[in-house]
Design a protein around this motif. Structure first.
Motif, PDB file in Angstrom:
ATOM      1  N   ALA A 103       0.837  -1.201   0.000  1.00  0.00           N
ATOM      2  CA  ALA A 103       0.000   0.000   0.000  1.00  0.00           C
ATOM      3  C   ALA A 103       0.870   1.249   0.000  1.00  0.00           C
ATOM      4  CB  ALA A 103      -0.933  -0.012   1.213  1.00  0.00           C
ATOM      5  N   ALA A 104       1.930   1.239   0.814  1.00  0.00           N
ATOM      6  CA  ALA A 104       2.816   2.411   0.873  1.00  0.00           C
ATOM      7  C   ALA A 104       3.469   2.648  -0.483  1.00  0.00           C
ATOM      8  CB  ALA A 104       3.877   2.212   1.951  1.00  0.00           C
ATOM      9  N   GLN A 105       3.937   1.568  -1.099  1.00  0.00           N
ATOM     10  CA  GLN A 105       4.562   1.682  -2.421  1.00  0.00           C
ATOM     11  C   GLN A 105       3.576   2.281  -3.429  1.00  0.00           C
ATOM     12  OE1 GLN A 105       6.429  -1.913  -3.986  1.00  0.00           O
ATOM     13  NE2 GLN A 105       6.305  -1.132  -6.075  1.00  0.00           N
ATOM     14  N   ALA A 106       2.338   1.767  -3.394  1.00  0.00           N
ATOM     15  CA  ALA A 106       1.320   2.241  -4.347  1.00  0.00           C
ATOM     16  C   ALA A 106       0.963   3.707  -4.091  1.00  0.00           C
ATOM     17  CB  ALA A 106       0.076   1.359  -4.259  1.00  0.00           C
ATOM     18  N   ILE A 107       0.933   4.114  -2.828  1.00  0.00           N
ATOM     19  CA  ILE A 107       0.592   5.513  -2.519  1.00  0.00           C
ATOM     20  C   ILE A 107       1.698   6.450  -3.007  1.00  0.00           C
ATOM     21  CG2 ILE A 107       0.274   7.179  -0.635  1.00  0.00           C
ATOM     22  CD1 ILE A 107      -1.247   4.898   0.835  1.00  0.00           C
ATOM     23  N   VAL A 108       2.938   6.038  -2.800  1.00  0.00           N
ATOM     24  CA  VAL A 108       4.053   6.867  -3.267  1.00  0.00           C
ATOM     25  C   VAL A 108       4.026   6.946  -4.801  1.00  0.00           C
ATOM     26  CG1 VAL A 108       6.568   7.049  -3.413  1.00  0.00           C
ATOM     27  CG2 VAL A 108       5.481   6.404  -1.254  1.00  0.00           C
ATOM     28  N   GLU A 109       3.827   5.802  -5.454  1.00  0.00           N
ATOM     29  CA  GLU A 109       3.782   5.799  -6.922  1.00  0.00           C
ATOM     30  C   GLU A 109       2.634   6.668  -7.424  1.00  0.00           C
ATOM     31  OE1 GLU A 109       5.573   1.245  -7.441  1.00  0.00           O
ATOM     32  OE2 GLU A 109       3.497   1.644  -8.012  1.00  0.00           O
ATOM     33  N   GLY A 110       1.458   6.471  -6.848  1.00  0.00           N
ATOM     34  CA  GLY A 110       0.277   7.218  -7.292  1.00  0.00           C
ATOM     35  C   GLY A 110       0.455   8.713  -7.101  1.00  0.00           C
ATOM     36  N   THR A 111       1.018   9.104  -5.964  1.00  0.00           N
ATOM     37  CA  THR A 111       1.179  10.531  -5.674  1.00  0.00           C
ATOM     38  C   THR A 111       2.199  11.156  -6.623  1.00  0.00           C
ATOM     39  OG1 THR A 111       0.748  10.013  -3.361  1.00  0.00           O
ATOM     40  CG2 THR A 111       1.621  12.202  -3.830  1.00  0.00           C
ATOM     41  N   ARG A 112       3.347  10.479  -6.779  1.00  0.00           N
ATOM     42  CA  ARG A 112       4.407  11.019  -7.634  1.00  0.00           C
ATOM     43  C   ARG A 112       3.959  11.071  -9.097  1.00  0.00           C
ATOM     44  NH1 ARG A 112       8.124  13.719  -9.351  1.00  0.00           N
ATOM     45  NH2 ARG A 112      10.258  13.046  -9.719  1.00  0.00           N
ATOM     46  N   LEU A 113       3.294  10.010  -9.545  1.00  0.00           N
ATOM     47  CA  LEU A 113       2.912   9.937 -10.961  1.00  0.00           C
ATOM     48  C   LEU A 113       1.652  10.748 -11.252  1.00  0.00           C
ATOM     49  CD1 LEU A 113       3.744   6.169 -11.624  1.00  0.00           C
ATOM     50  CD2 LEU A 113       5.140   8.190 -12.105  1.00  0.00           C
ATOM     51  N   GLY A 114       0.717  10.761 -10.303  1.00  0.00           N
ATOM     52  CA  GLY A 114      -0.502  11.558 -10.477  1.00  0.00           C
ATOM     53  C   GLY A 114      -0.197  13.043 -10.375  1.00  0.00           C
ATOM     54  N   GLY A 115       0.811  13.389  -9.594  1.00  0.00           N
ATOM     55  CA  GLY A 115       1.184  14.794  -9.427  1.00  0.00           C
ATOM     56  C   GLY A 115       2.150  15.269 -10.498  1.00  0.00           C
ATOM     57  N   TYR A 116       2.478  14.382 -11.436  1.00  0.00           N
ATOM     58  CA  TYR A 116       3.445  14.735 -12.485  1.00  0.00           C
ATOM     59  C   TYR A 116       2.850  15.734 -13.468  1.00  0.00           C
ATOM     60  CZ  TYR A 116       6.339  14.203 -16.699  1.00  0.00           C
ATOM     61  OH  TYR A 116       7.131  14.431 -17.802  1.00  0.00           O
ATOM     62  N   ALA A 127       1.918   3.612 -24.418  1.00  0.00           N
ATOM     63  CA  ALA A 127       3.106   4.430 -24.131  1.00  0.00           C
ATOM     64  C   ALA A 127       2.788   5.899 -23.889  1.00  0.00           C
ATOM     65  CB  ALA A 127       4.119   4.291 -25.265  1.00  0.00           C
ATOM     66  N   TRP A 128       1.683   6.336 -24.455  1.00  0.00           N
ATOM     67  CA  TRP A 128       1.233   7.698 -24.173  1.00  0.00           C
ATOM     68  C   TRP A 128      -0.273   7.723 -24.163  1.00  0.00           C
ATOM     69  CZ3 TRP A 128       3.305   6.316 -28.907  1.00  0.00           C
ATOM     70  CH2 TRP A 128       2.539   6.554 -30.053  1.00  0.00           C
ATOM     71  N   THR A 129      -0.816   8.764 -23.533  1.00  0.00           N
ATOM     72  CA  THR A 129      -2.266   8.872 -23.453  1.00  0.00           C
ATOM     73  C   THR A 129      -2.683  10.290 -23.818  1.00  0.00           C
ATOM     74  OG1 THR A 129      -4.186   8.681 -22.001  1.00  0.00           O
ATOM     75  CG2 THR A 129      -2.131   9.303 -20.930  1.00  0.00           C
ATOM     76  N   MET A 130      -3.763  10.386 -24.556  1.00  0.00           N
ATOM     77  CA  MET A 130      -4.249  11.704 -24.930  1.00  0.00           C
ATOM     78  C   MET A 130      -5.377  12.130 -23.973  1.00  0.00           C
ATOM     79  SD  MET A 130      -2.570  13.193 -27.102  1.00  0.00           S
ATOM     80  CE  MET A 130      -1.001  12.653 -27.714  1.00  0.00           C
ATOM     81  N   LYS A 131      -5.739  11.209 -23.074  1.00  0.00           N
ATOM     82  CA  LYS A 131      -6.794  11.482 -22.088  1.00  0.00           C
ATOM     83  C   LYS A 131      -6.183  11.207 -20.728  1.00  0.00           C
ATOM     84  CE  LYS A 131     -10.746   9.273 -21.114  1.00  0.00           C
ATOM     85  NZ  LYS A 131     -11.411   7.993 -21.339  1.00  0.00           N
ATOM     86  N   LYS A 132      -6.280  12.149 -19.822  1.00  0.00           N
ATOM     87  CA  LYS A 132      -5.593  11.920 -18.554  1.00  0.00           C
ATOM     88  C   LYS A 132      -6.209  10.760 -17.769  1.00  0.00           C
ATOM     89  CE  LYS A 132      -7.677  14.765 -15.059  1.00  0.00           C
ATOM     90  NZ  LYS A 132      -8.038  15.945 -14.443  1.00  0.00           N
ATOM     91  N   LYS A 133      -5.347  10.052 -17.045  1.00  0.00           N
ATOM     92  CA  LYS A 133      -5.770   8.936 -16.217  1.00  0.00           C
ATOM     93  C   LYS A 133      -5.436   9.275 -14.764  1.00  0.00           C
ATOM     94  CE  LYS A 133      -5.392   5.468 -19.865  1.00  0.00           C
ATOM     95  NZ  LYS A 133      -4.771   4.236 -20.357  1.00  0.00           N
ATOM     96  N   PRO A 134      -5.928   8.505 -13.776  1.00  0.00           N
ATOM     97  CA  PRO A 134      -5.701   8.916 -12.382  1.00  0.00           C
ATOM     98  C   PRO A 134      -4.237   9.192 -12.027  1.00  0.00           C
ATOM     99  CG  PRO A 134      -7.318   7.173 -12.448  1.00  0.00           C
ATOM    100  CD  PRO A 134      -6.818   7.340 -13.856  1.00  0.00           C
ATOM    101  N   TYR A 135      -3.317   8.407 -12.568  1.00  0.00           N
ATOM    102  CA  TYR A 135      -1.915   8.749 -12.278  1.00  0.00           C
ATOM    103  C   TYR A 135      -1.078   8.914 -13.537  1.00  0.00           C
ATOM    104  CZ  TYR A 135      -1.644   3.597 -12.095  1.00  0.00           C
ATOM    105  OH  TYR A 135      -1.759   2.261 -12.350  1.00  0.00           O
ATOM    106  N   ALA A 136      -1.736   9.359 -14.600  1.00  0.00           N
ATOM    107  CA  ALA A 136      -1.000   9.712 -15.819  1.00  0.00           C
ATOM    108  C   ALA A 136      -1.696  10.880 -16.498  1.00  0.00           C
ATOM    109  CB  ALA A 136      -0.919   8.526 -16.769  1.00  0.00           C
ATOM    110  N   PRO A 137      -1.061  12.055 -16.492  1.00  0.00           N
ATOM    111  CA  PRO A 137      -1.650  13.147 -17.269  1.00  0.00           C
ATOM    112  C   PRO A 137      -1.441  12.875 -18.749  1.00  0.00           C
ATOM    113  CG  PRO A 137       0.457  13.831 -16.356  1.00  0.00           C
ATOM    114  CD  PRO A 137       0.193  12.434 -15.845  1.00  0.00           C
ATOM    115  N   ARG A 138      -2.005  13.737 -19.588  1.00  0.00           N
ATOM    116  CA  ARG A 138      -1.840  13.604 -21.032  1.00  0.00           C
ATOM    117  C   ARG A 138      -0.340  13.567 -21.369  1.00  0.00           C
ATOM    118  NH1 ARG A 138      -0.710  16.812 -25.093  1.00  0.00           N
ATOM    119  NH2 ARG A 138      -1.888  16.688 -27.055  1.00  0.00           N
TER     120      ARG A 138
END
Ligand code: BES
Ligand code: ZN
Ligand code: ZN
Length: 550
Positions: free
Chosen positions: A131-144, A476-487
């Motif tokens: 859970a800690a790993q996922a929270i760190v990943e989600g926060t860092r990647l979602g906040g990117y 590899a890329w997304t044109m629609k933002k996802k919870p932890y991946a912006p465009r």
């Protein structure tokens, strides 16, 4: 982003933004959510009762608690139905919260341990470390956010500089720390890959990729070898050189080597397509969406970033990362349909479409991988538009000659939520790339299983070495933002393969089979580095030892 840990009561933790969660269908909030309900005079229960907030995945509710809760703002994030709960819901919740934090201008996020313990909603299948790993990943990647080209204010919002995980169980501290350490190394590496790929195409030519790889290698302590046109010619890499001919930007072959400390450890080669822009070449692409072809080096970027993650997390396996990199342009010296190129393997390639260039550069990259005598090879490539048609953006295509290796990567796909889906490699499919004038041709039958035709082409260059090909064209890329991946670039493949390699156990296969009888070879692959005992590599196609979940 600094990650800290606080043992204590979430409700009593001062914060600009405290993130808690709620499962869909909850009628009476528990844990930290109960304290928040109280501190908002029952607002949370009222929202739930009226159905204004249901706790659906990634649904959010921002509250302003008064007495009893020390946080200025509380963000409740939905985790969805409890019986559909998976680890990625945690990553997604953290990513959603990070995006909310950025729009609120909050740079320090405090979060409960979603999915674990009383405040997190408690799920026995998920460990505190996961859970800690996922929270760190989600926060860092979602906040990117990629703001390199934003002039003036640089970015619309400030980056998150600190994440604090709060949990009242002191016994979990070590686990949470360990999960957070892994999550930080992985998500920083994903960000590294995204930053490379998101750059303007003209700002990341092969030389730039190589220079960045070399700089990173120096920082984290990896061996780095870069070949330019002269070395490529000496190695007879006519495939990579052929694709590169249409551009003034020279090609590069980038090799990053991570060596573990265990004597006799296996070696895995990862090969990434590094086409820094794919115009299609003389078989020019139509203009619509051609801009997206700056992302055609995403496999290469993920491969370089993976090497970084390996250096930081030090798995018990040697990992050699190889990126053949070129720009596919229709310049005056460009390779043409009808040309026949001779690859470093000695295999001649009839070029029928210069837009099927990825497989051509990979031919030399995969052949170079064989010189490391690998126990397994994985390649990552934005190889075919057909893969986007088949799988869309929720799974990468997987093709293989080895079920045991594929199983490992499928398990990693579930664990990291960088999911993969297998397409068949029946030998009949290989007929599509048989050429009348050369050893192989670079396209299959129009409109038929284009993704598999690409893989069949690549298979010619790996011999019998256990191999998985990942077609990441749709992921590899997304044109629609996802919870932890912006465009933009997602950095897919880094967490996926890091998971496989961090859980690596010897893959059993018969090295004697490695020489493919069909593949003409100009010379025997060189043996590198340490000698290796092959004593335990008996039998074929069976994986042993540890699997999956980290
Ligand atoms: N880089 C493209 C594949 C691609 C297309 C990735 C769209 C992501 C989105 C690749 O080099 C390519 O152009 N492939 C051709 C192959 C064909 C000519 C056999 C394709 O998919 O059309
Ligand atoms: Zn192409
Ligand atoms: Zn391409």
């Amino acid at each position: 982003m600094k990650v800290t840990l606080k043992v204590g009561d979430a409700a009593k933790t001062p914060a600009d933004l405290l993130v808690v969660n709620l499962f869909e269908g909850t009628t009476k909030p528990g844990g930290a959510a109960a304290a928040i309900d109280k501190a908002t005079r029952g607002q949370l229960s009222a929202y739930l009762k009226d159905g204004d907030f249901k706790g659906k995945p990634n649904e959010t509710l921002l509250l302003r608690p008064t007495r009893g809760v020390k946080a200025r703002r509380v963000l409740v994030v939905g985790l969805g139905k409890k019986n559909r709960f998976i680890l990625d819901r945690v990553r997604q919740a953290a990513g959603t919260a990070a995006q909310a934090a950025r729009s609120l201008g909050v740079t320090h996020v405090v979060s409960v341990l979603h999915g674990v313990g009383e405040d997190g909603g408690g799920d026995e299948d998920i460990s505190a470390a996961e859970a800690a790993q996922a929270i760190v990943e989600g926060t860092r990647l979602g906040g990117y956010a990629f703001s390199l080209y934003k002039s003036g204010k640089k970015s619309d919002s400030k980056p998150i500089t600190q994440l604090t995980i709060v949990d009242n169980d002191a016994a979990k501290v070590r686990e949470i720390r360990e999960g957070a350490r892994v999550g930080s190394a992985l998500s920083d590496s994903v960000v590294f890959a995204r930053d490379l790929a998101n750059r303007s195409g003209s700002d990341h030519p092969p030389k730039y990729l190589a220079d960045e790889a070399r700089k990173m290698a120096r920082e984290v302590g990896l061996r780095c070898t870069i070949w330019g046109p002269r070395e490529l010619a000496r190695a007879k890499m006519g495939a990579l050189l052929g694709v590169a001919r249409g551009s003034r930007n020279e090609p590069r072959l980038i090799v990053l080597e991570y060596r573990c400390n265990t004597k006799g450890a296996q070696t895995v080669c990862v090969v990434g397509k590094g086409i820094t822009f794919d115009s299609g070449g003389i078989s020019l692409k139509p203009p619509g969406k051609m801009d997206e072809m700056k992302f055609d080096m995403s496999g290469g970027a993920a491969t370089i970033a993976l090497a970084r993650a390996m250096a930081l997390l030090k798995p018990d396996v040697n990992v050699v990362c190889i990126v053949p990199s070129a720009e596919n342009l229709p310049g005056g010296n460009a390779y043409k349909p009808g040309d026949i190129l001779t690859s470093a393997a000695g295999v001649t390639i009839e070029v029928l479409n210069t837009d099927a260039e990825g497989r051509i550069v990979l031919a030399d990259g995969l052949h170079h991988a064989l010189s490391f005598k690998p126990d397994a090879i994985v390649d990552m490539a934005t190889l075919t538009g057909a893969c986007v048609v088949a799988l869309g953006s929720h799974a990468s295509g997987l093709m293989t000659n080895n079920a045991a290796l594929a199983d490992r990567i499928k398990a990693s796909g579930e664990a990291t939520y960088e999911r993969v889906w297998e397409l068949p490699m029946f030998e009949e499919y290989a007929d599509a790339v048989k050429s009348e004038v050369a050893d192989i041709k670079n396209i299959g039958n129009a409109g038929e299983a284009g993704t598999i035709a690409g893989a069949s082409f690549l298979q010619k260059f790996v011999g019998k070495t256990p191999w998985v090909h990942l077609d990441i064209a749709g992921t590899a890329w997304t044109m629609k933002k996802k919870p932890y991946a912006p465009r933009g670039a997602t950095g897919v493949g880094v967490r996926l393969l890091a998971h496989t390699l961090l859980n690596w156990a010897p893959l059993v296969h018969d090295k004697a089979d490695d020489d493919d009888d069909d593949a003409p070879r100009r010379r025997k692959p060189r043996t590198r580095g340490k000698g290796r005992s092959n004593g335990r590599l008996a039998g074929r196609g069976h994986a042993t030892g540890r699997r999956g979940g980290r």
